[in-house]
Design a protein around this motif. Structure first.
Motif, mmCIF file in Angstrom:
data_model
loop_
_atom_site.group_PDB
_atom_site.id
_atom_site.type_symbol
_atom_site.label_atom_id
_atom_site.label_comp_id
_atom_site.label_asym_id
_atom_site.label_seq_id
_atom_site.Cartn_x
_atom_site.Cartn_y
_atom_site.Cartn_z
ATOM 1 N N LEU A 85 0.955 -1.242 0.321
ATOM 2 C CA LEU A 85 -0.057 -0.040 0.039
ATOM 3 C C LEU A 85 0.815 1.364 0.117
ATOM 4 C CD1 LEU A 85 -2.603 1.098 0.018
ATOM 5 C CD2 LEU A 85 -2.737 0.985 2.301
ATOM 6 N N CYS A 98 -1.763 -1.778 -10.297
ATOM 7 C CA CYS A 98 -2.412 -1.145 -9.507
ATOM 8 C C CYS A 98 -4.091 -1.377 -9.625
ATOM 9 C CB CYS A 98 -2.302 0.289 -9.013
ATOM 10 S SG CYS A 98 -0.706 0.621 -8.470
ATOM 11 N N ARG A 133 -4.693 -5.299 -8.864
ATOM 12 C CA ARG A 133 -4.636 -5.573 -7.615
ATOM 13 C C ARG A 133 -5.723 -4.911 -6.932
ATOM 14 N NH1 ARG A 133 -1.228 -4.339 -4.078
ATOM 15 N NH2 ARG A 133 -0.663 -6.231 -3.418
ATOM 16 N N GLY A 134 -6.156 -3.894 -7.148
ATOM 17 C CA GLY A 134 -7.586 -3.199 -6.620
ATOM 18 C C GLY A 134 -8.642 -4.082 -6.983
ATOM 19 N N LEU A 175 -5.361 2.451 -7.672
ATOM 20 C CA LEU A 175 -5.877 0.873 -6.789
ATOM 21 C C LEU A 175 -7.134 1.374 -6.072
ATOM 22 C CD1 LEU A 175 -4.671 -1.452 -5.189
ATOM 23 C CD2 LEU A 175 -3.906 -0.030 -3.388
ATOM 24 N N SER A 190 -0.777 6.241 -8.599
ATOM 25 C CA SER A 190 -0.600 4.862 -8.314
ATOM 26 C C SER A 190 -1.868 4.655 -7.228
ATOM 27 C CB SER A 190 0.477 4.403 -7.658
ATOM 28 O OG SER A 190 0.888 4.741 -6.754
ATOM 29 N N THR A 191 -1.972 5.328 -6.113
ATOM 30 C CA THR A 191 -2.938 4.871 -5.271
ATOM 31 C C THR A 191 -4.235 5.312 -5.622
ATOM 32 O OG1 THR A 191 -1.444 5.743 -3.382
ATOM 33 C CG2 THR A 191 -3.653 5.686 -2.713
ATOM 34 N N SER A 209 1.826 -8.414 -9.171
ATOM 35 C CA SER A 209 3.034 -7.701 -8.540
ATOM 36 C C SER A 209 4.088 -8.131 -8.880
ATOM 37 C CB SER A 209 2.868 -8.274 -6.946
ATOM 38 O OG SER A 209 1.603 -7.897 -6.320
ATOM 39 N N VAL A 264 4.354 0.687 -3.257
ATOM 40 C CA VAL A 264 4.098 0.946 -4.629
ATOM 41 C C VAL A 264 4.310 2.620 -4.991
ATOM 42 C CG1 VAL A 264 2.561 1.014 -6.485
ATOM 43 C CG2 VAL A 264 2.969 -1.095 -5.024
ATOM 44 N N VAL A 324 2.991 0.252 -13.529
ATOM 45 C CA VAL A 324 2.575 0.222 -12.173
ATOM 46 C C VAL A 324 0.958 0.786 -12.094
ATOM 47 C CG1 VAL A 324 2.812 2.021 -10.452
ATOM 48 C CG2 VAL A 324 4.847 1.395 -11.570
ATOM 49 N N VAL A 325 0.657 1.524 -13.061
ATOM 50 C CA VAL A 325 -0.933 1.670 -13.146
ATOM 51 C C VAL A 325 -1.691 0.304 -13.418
ATOM 52 C CG1 VAL A 325 -2.906 3.150 -14.046
ATOM 53 C CG2 VAL A 325 -0.590 4.192 -13.596
#
Length: 391
Positions: free
Chosen positions: A19, A94, A97-98, A43, A39-40, A78, A22, A90-91
């Motif tokens: 969390l 995310c 994974r979200g 997610l 990135s956040t 990941s 990343v 990266v996006v």
């Protein structure tokens, strides 16, 4: 239930390990602070969208397939971060994974409700909350520490292995039982006061949680990092403990009476935290807020499961988790705008006062939970009613 707890540990540990890692990885890869925020945001956007779609998937494919798919989506992507540093990767990771995390909490949450006897639902959900909460307390700082001391690659591999290793446990969980009636949809959930009202109250407390996680480190005067760490740890620990106590109490006396106390404690905690220059105020405020948040988590979730048939567990789980994530996101945005035009003291105090507005849906929800008053008998009714021949 033990197998279900195994999947909870795998999913939660993986989620919280990355969390904070990343965004740090995105920033150090050359993207800057904007990349970290992107990135956040990716997610959380995928998580919220996944939560809205998960009930339909659960109704169609069953608990086990949805949960297993979520574990795979949470873990496998990941590994891509070990071979690519691009912002697009990266996006994409995310987003995947979200969506995976959403499937694990909604599909897994509905499955948890099936496994727990109704008379012990509060305690069972509290146990699940303790297990997932413990992962946030341990894995969140551990991920950053590992990234600094062993490198990002090791963290990415661990975060991939943890959920993937728990996928075999899903085979030992029950399938979705055939519904005796048409499953509820998300639109039905939002339109049903018995679900929407406690979700609205919980979203208000989650709003405070998003503010604390985002702005407490900024609001406390510089040079007092130890105070921030202690306050956040205290908030997490009191929330876990209160969730457990609320579950046991709710099974014996009903969870409906805990919703308002939980809300008021959260509001009081925000008000107490307003003088962020005082260590005592911050610690007391975080203890109050953590206690109230733990109570609100268990009471609202238990109520929502109790108010739907098993065919509605997926929607109840999705709506509760949606309230959690949406509340945290909106809280950060609202507080950022408010504090920019005033001060952190005013913003914390105003937020605590505004949170009491949720007493309105809490009051309506309390009225819903009250049984209708019995119509008094007239003397003639009593005389005409046959008496029970058994003593």
């Amino acid at each position: 239930m033990v197998l279900r707890l195994v999947t909870i540990v795998g999913a939660s540990a993986s989620f919280f390990l990355l969390l904070s890692v990343v965004p740090l990885y995105a920033e150090e890869s050359g993207g800057g602070s904007g990349a970290a925020g992107l990135s956040t945001s990716a997610l959380m956007l995928a998580t919220v969208c996944g939560e809205l779609a998960a009930p339909r998937l659960t109704a169609r494919y069953g608990y086990r397939l949805v949960l297993a798919s979520g574990l795979v989506l949470l873990g496998a992507p990941s590994l891509l971060l070990t071979v690519s540093h691009s912002m697009g990767t990266v996006v994409a990771v995310c987003l995947a994974r979200g969506a995976g995390f959403a499937l694990t909490v909604v599909g897994g949450g509905a499955l948890t409700a099936v496994l727990i006897p109704p008379e012990r639902r509060g305690e069972g959900l509290a146990l699940v909350g303790v297990m997932s909460g413990a992962q946030s307390v341990v894995a969140l700082p551990l991920g950053v520490w590992l990234a600094q001391h062993t490198g990002f690659t090791a963290v990415f591999v661990i975060a991939a292995v943890l959920p993937l290793a728990t996928v075999p446990a899903v085979a030992g969980l029950p399938r979705r039982e055939p519904a005796a009636q048409k499953p509820l949809g998300m639109v039905d959930g939002f339109r049903t006061p018995a679900l929407a009202l406690p979700a609205a109250v919980f979203a208000t407390t989650a709003l405070g949680a998003g503010i604390i996680a985002t702005f407490l480190p900024l609001a406390v005067p510089a040079g007092r990092a130890g105070l921030v760490s202690a306050a956040l740890f205290l908030q997490a620990v009191t929330a876990i403990g209160a969730r457990w106590v609320a579950g046991r109490y709710g099974d014996r006396h009903g969870p409906a009476g805990l919703v308002v106390p939980g809300l008021l404690l959260c509001a009081g905690g925000m008000l107490a935290t307003a003088p962020t220059g005082s260590a005592a105020a911050v610690l007391v405020g975080m203890a109050l807020f953590g206690t109230g948040f733990g109570i609100a988590q268990n009471a609202t979730q238990t109520l929502m499961y109790a108010r739907v048939p098993p065919s509605g567990y997926g929607v109840a789980s999705a709506l509760w988790n949606f309230a959690y994530d949406a509340g945290m996101g909106l809280g950060a945005v609202f507080f950022g705008l408010l504090s920019a035009g005033t001060s952190y003291f005013t913003a914390f105090a105003a937020t605590g006062a505004l949170m009491t507005a949720a007493l309105v849906p809490a009051w309506y929800d309390h009225r819903l939970s009250q049984p209708p008053a019995a119509t008094p008998e007239t003397p003639s009714d009593a005389k005409d009613r046959p008496t029970d021949p058994c003593p």
